[in-house]
Motif scaffolding. Structure first.
Motif, PDB file in Angstrom:
ATOM      1  N   ASN A  87       5.292 -14.104  15.578  1.00 40.05           N
ATOM      2  CA  ASN A  87       6.238 -14.798  16.433  1.00 40.05           C
ATOM      3  C   ASN A  87       6.825 -16.068  15.837  1.00 40.05           C
ATOM      4  OD1 ASN A  87       5.829 -12.878  18.410  1.00 40.05           O
ATOM      5  ND2 ASN A  87       4.181 -14.024  19.411  1.00 40.05           N
ATOM      6  N   LEU A  88       6.369 -16.454  14.654  1.00 44.05           N
ATOM      7  CA  LEU A  88       6.896 -17.668  14.051  1.00 44.05           C
ATOM      8  C   LEU A  88       8.368 -17.500  13.701  1.00 44.05           C
ATOM      9  CD1 LEU A  88       3.966 -18.702  11.701  1.00 44.05           C
ATOM     10  CD2 LEU A  88       4.652 -19.795  13.824  1.00 44.05           C
ATOM     11  N   GLU A  89       9.191 -18.433  14.144  1.00 46.62           N
ATOM     12  CA  GLU A  89      10.633 -18.362  13.905  1.00 46.62           C
ATOM     13  C   GLU A  89      11.003 -19.277  12.747  1.00 46.62           C
ATOM     14  OE1 GLU A  89      12.825 -16.522  15.386  1.00 46.62           O
ATOM     15  OE2 GLU A  89      11.697 -15.707  17.082  1.00 46.62           O
ATOM     16  N   PRO A  90      11.917 -18.840  11.860  1.00 47.27           N
ATOM     17  CA  PRO A  90      12.405 -19.735  10.812  1.00 47.27           C
ATOM     18  C   PRO A  90      13.106 -20.934  11.450  1.00 47.27           C
ATOM     19  CG  PRO A  90      13.039 -17.455  10.379  1.00 47.27           C
ATOM     20  CD  PRO A  90      12.495 -17.495  11.772  1.00 47.27           C
ATOM     21  N   GLN A  91      12.894 -22.122  10.902  1.00 47.40           N
ATOM     22  CA  GLN A  91      13.507 -23.315  11.457  1.00 47.40           C
ATOM     23  C   GLN A  91      14.971 -23.387  11.050  1.00 47.40           C
ATOM     24  OE1 GLN A  91      11.205 -26.730  10.380  1.00 47.40           O
ATOM     25  NE2 GLN A  91       9.443 -26.138  11.627  1.00 47.40           N
ATOM     26  N   ASN A  92      15.837 -23.672  12.025  1.00 45.88           N
ATOM     27  CA  ASN A  92      17.272 -23.830  11.786  1.00 45.88           C
ATOM     28  C   ASN A  92      17.881 -22.617  11.080  1.00 45.88           C
ATOM     29  OD1 ASN A  92      17.124 -26.513  12.821  1.00 45.88           O
ATOM     30  ND2 ASN A  92      16.343 -27.199  10.838  1.00 45.88           N
ATOM     31  N   ASN A  93      17.308 -21.448  11.324  1.00 45.96           N
ATOM     32  CA  ASN A  93      17.804 -20.213  10.712  1.00 45.96           C
ATOM     33  C   ASN A  93      17.827 -20.280   9.193  1.00 45.96           C
ATOM     34  OD1 ASN A  93      18.290 -18.848  13.193  1.00 45.96           O
ATOM     35  ND2 ASN A  93      20.118 -20.118  13.474  1.00 45.96           N
ATOM     36  N   PHE A  94      17.035 -21.154   8.625  1.00 47.31           N
ATOM     37  CA  PHE A  94      16.958 -21.298   7.174  1.00 47.31           C
ATOM     38  C   PHE A  94      15.564 -20.879   6.733  1.00 47.31           C
ATOM     39  CE2 PHE A  94      16.424 -23.534   3.153  1.00 47.31           C
ATOM     40  CZ  PHE A  94      17.640 -23.278   2.536  1.00 47.31           C
ATOM     41  N   ILE A  95      15.484 -19.980   5.771  1.00 51.14           N
ATOM     42  CA  ILE A  95      14.194 -19.456   5.321  1.00 51.14           C
ATOM     43  C   ILE A  95      13.889 -19.999   3.920  1.00 51.14           C
ATOM     44  CG2 ILE A  95      12.856 -17.384   4.822  1.00 51.14           C
ATOM     45  CD1 ILE A  95      14.647 -15.874   6.764  1.00 51.14           C
ATOM     46  N   THR A  96      12.777 -20.690   3.801  1.00 51.24           N
ATOM     47  CA  THR A  96      12.376 -21.246   2.504  1.00 51.24           C
ATOM     48  C   THR A  96      11.320 -20.354   1.868  1.00 51.24           C
ATOM     49  OG1 THR A  96      12.834 -23.497   3.259  1.00 51.24           O
ATOM     50  CG2 THR A  96      11.406 -23.257   1.334  1.00 51.24           C
ATOM     51  N   LEU A  97      11.703 -19.692   0.794  1.00 49.90           N
ATOM     52  CA  LEU A  97      10.799 -18.805   0.059  1.00 49.90           C
ATOM     53  C   LEU A  97      10.771 -19.219  -1.412  1.00 49.90           C
ATOM     54  CD1 LEU A  97      11.924 -15.386   1.641  1.00 49.90           C
ATOM     55  CD2 LEU A  97       9.992 -16.835   2.320  1.00 49.90           C
ATOM     56  N   ARG A  98      10.631 -20.501  -1.637  1.00 49.69           N
ATOM     57  CA  ARG A  98      10.767 -21.069  -2.984  1.00 49.69           C
ATOM     58  C   ARG A  98       9.458 -21.540  -3.592  1.00 49.69           C
ATOM     59  NH1 ARG A  98      13.791 -26.628  -3.125  1.00 49.69           N
ATOM     60  NH2 ARG A  98      11.789 -27.180  -2.182  1.00 49.69           N
ATOM     61  N   SER A  99       8.660 -22.288  -2.822  1.00 53.07           N
ATOM     62  CA  SER A  99       7.580 -23.074  -3.428  1.00 53.07           C
ATOM     63  C   SER A  99       6.182 -22.579  -3.101  1.00 53.07           C
ATOM     64  CB  SER A  99       7.726 -24.541  -3.008  1.00 53.07           C
ATOM     65  OG  SER A  99       8.983 -25.044  -3.436  1.00 53.07           O
ATOM     66  N   ASN A 100       6.049 -21.342  -2.642  1.00 51.07           N
ATOM     67  CA  ASN A 100       4.739 -20.722  -2.411  1.00 51.07           C
ATOM     68  C   ASN A 100       3.890 -21.479  -1.392  1.00 51.07           C
ATOM     69  OD1 ASN A 100       5.647 -19.088  -4.485  1.00 51.07           O
ATOM     70  ND2 ASN A 100       4.469 -20.159  -6.055  1.00 51.07           N
ATOM     71  N   GLU A 101       4.564 -21.999  -0.365  1.00 54.35           N
ATOM     72  CA  GLU A 101       3.839 -22.690   0.706  1.00 54.35           C
ATOM     73  C   GLU A 101       3.282 -21.672   1.704  1.00 54.35           C
ATOM     74  OE1 GLU A 101       7.218 -26.188   0.564  1.00 54.35           O
ATOM     75  OE2 GLU A 101       7.540 -24.131   1.241  1.00 54.35           O
ATOM     76  N   ASN A 102       2.312 -22.110   2.481  1.00 57.53           N
ATOM     77  CA  ASN A 102       1.767 -21.279   3.540  1.00 57.53           C
ATOM     78  C   ASN A 102       2.716 -21.342   4.735  1.00 57.53           C
ATOM     79  OD1 ASN A 102       0.334 -20.192   5.726  1.00 57.53           O
ATOM     80  ND2 ASN A 102      -1.631 -20.934   4.974  1.00 57.53           N
ATOM     81  N   PRO A 103       3.355 -20.236   5.122  1.00 52.36           N
ATOM     82  CA  PRO A 103       4.351 -20.281   6.201  1.00 52.36           C
ATOM     83  C   PRO A 103       3.740 -20.508   7.577  1.00 52.36           C
ATOM     84  CG  PRO A 103       3.928 -18.007   5.595  1.00 52.36           C
ATOM     85  CD  PRO A 103       3.183 -18.857   4.605  1.00 52.36           C
ATOM     86  N   TYR A 104       2.403 -20.407   7.675  1.00 53.91           N
ATOM     87  CA  TYR A 104       1.741 -20.557   8.967  1.00 53.91           C
ATOM     88  C   TYR A 104       1.297 -21.992   9.223  1.00 53.91           C
ATOM     89  CZ  TYR A 104       1.721 -15.603   8.008  1.00 53.91           C
ATOM     90  OH  TYR A 104       2.124 -14.330   7.670  1.00 53.91           O
ATOM     91  N   GLY A 105       1.566 -22.884   8.283  1.00 54.60           N
ATOM     92  CA  GLY A 105       1.240 -24.288   8.469  1.00 54.60           C
ATOM     93  C   GLY A 105      -0.240 -24.588   8.320  1.00 54.60           C
ATOM     94  N   PRO A 106      -0.642 -25.830   8.625  1.00 56.25           N
ATOM     95  CA  PRO A 106      -2.067 -26.189   8.578  1.00 56.25           C
ATOM     96  C   PRO A 106      -2.836 -25.476   9.685  1.00 56.25           C
ATOM     97  CG  PRO A 106      -0.649 -28.146   8.623  1.00 56.25           C
ATOM     98  CD  PRO A 106       0.206 -26.971   8.983  1.00 56.25           C
TER      99      PRO A 106
END
Length: 372
Positions: free
Chosen positions: A41-60
């Motif tokens: 259910n996590l929605e991309p913020q501002n319709n912008f998807i960041t798939l660049r820096s290998n971050e955890n998309p689920y946050g802390p």
């Protein structure tokens, strides 16, 4: 600067009680993990998807978020004793002594400290090509000669070729395991054999930023018999604390002290809140496990779909995928731009190899739809 400030704190009876048990108890008890469907259910913020820096998309983790929220009032104090507690927790986790741990503002600071120490004497350093090398600008500026060793045909680090590149002037050998940007991993027995054969005059820097996405055991257990090894670890990836900037080194006590002498404020370049979030994150094994599982599902989906688009993919042991655009007939980067997706660059021109971070399943479905 003395690294033993943390030991002094223990001796005078400070320790974690110095921040108040009320604050520590605020995240000592496990919180229920967010609902089962949170990963879908996590929605991309501002319709912008960041798939660049290998971050955890689920946050802390929920425990880390609570640690941030509950301890904001501690930000006006230095609280060196929190570093003491985190170091002790990390020592237990990695089965080493407190004296074998050094904290840094992300593992990038650890890499930078190793670079500065290695470059105290002129010579060269050996690194795979391609590998994670943004941090090597420090080595280059301090005068060490870069020796690049190409990956093998499977896009894996060629340990035998790396070993052959080491000579009497080599001050540092860097192994990113799993490797960034390819996502490949060195078999542990081969890596141990490699370390055993590197001359003790050269530091072996093992970057394990993505190792938590695998089942492979860390090389930290070798530091007692190999005083030239530094293992770099981070909370930026699977723990979801990239913006909090917290990492650490594991090494022989003498080497840790040498690195600490290059740090202006030993073990305290990391904020109080980041340290507390790291302490909390270490308690949340379920969150880490869930993130790993969701990453595997989204990664498999993405690889399968990329292959349908004639993009050759390298099997990944991480939260990113290395793939070729040679047989992709559309303008890949324009497709990303048109769909508000941020990817990265071409790493190797021959084969047009690029990398994409594995986001949530929804993000990866939008990524694939953009390419179709």
């Amino acid at each position: 600067m003395e690294i033993n400030r943390r030991l002094w704190l223990k001796n005078v009876g400070l320790g974690i009680a110095g921040i108040g048990m009320t604050n520590m108890n605020s995240f000592a008890s496990p919180l229920p993990l967010v609902s089962e469907n949170v990963f879908d259910n996590l929605e991309p913020q501002n319709n912008f998807i960041t798939l660049r820096s290998n971050e955890n998309p689920y946050g802390p983790s929920p425990l880390a978020r609570k640690a941030f929220a509950d301890n904001l009032t501690l930000s006006n104090r230095y609280n060196w004793e929190i570093a003491t507690q985190l170091i002790s927790n990390l020592a237990v986790k990695n089965n080493v002594k407190d004296e074998n741990i050094l904290l840094g503002a992300g593992s990038t600071e650890i890499l930078d400290l190793v670079a500065k120490f290695a470059a105290s004497q002129k010579g060269n350093y050996v690194i795979a090509d391609p590998s994670y090398e943004y941090w090597t600008a420090t080595l280059d500026s301090l005068g060490l000669k870069k020796i690049k060793v190409p990956l093998n045909a499977d896009k894996k680090i060629d340990l035998q070729a790396m070993l052959k590149a080491v000579d009497k002037d080599t001050k540092l050998v860097y192994i990113c395991n799993p490797n960034n940007p390819t996502g490949t991993i060195c078999e542990r027995n081969e890596l141990v054999n490699f370390v055993n054969n590197v001359p003790p005059t050269a530091i072996v820097l093992i970057d394990e930023a993505y190792l938590e996405f695998t089942k492979q055991q860390s090389l930290s257990g070798l530091i007692s018999t190999h005083p030239n090894i530094v293992v770099a670890k981070t909370f930026s990836k699977i723990y979801g604390l990239a913006g909090a900037r917290i990492g650490y080194a594991i090494a022989d006590t003498t080497l840790i002290n040498n690195l600490a002498n290059l740090q202006s404020n030993t073990n305290n370049s990391v904020s109080v809140l980041s340290k507390l979030a790291a302490i909390a994150s270490l308690k949340d094994n379920k969150f880490v496990s869930d993130c790993s599982s969701q990453n595997e599902i989204a990664r498999k989906y993405t690889i399968d779909e990329l292959q349908k688009l004639n993009c050759e993919c390298i099997p990944s042991n991480t939260n990113f995928i290395y793939f070729s655009l040679t047989n992709y007939k559309k303008d890949y980067f324009q497709k990303l731009k048109d769909n508000n997706i941020e990817g990265t660059r071409i790493y190797v021109e021959q084969g047009k190899w690029t990398r994409i971070t594995v986001g949530t399943m929804q993000e990866m479905k939008q990524f694939i739809k953009a390419l179709q």
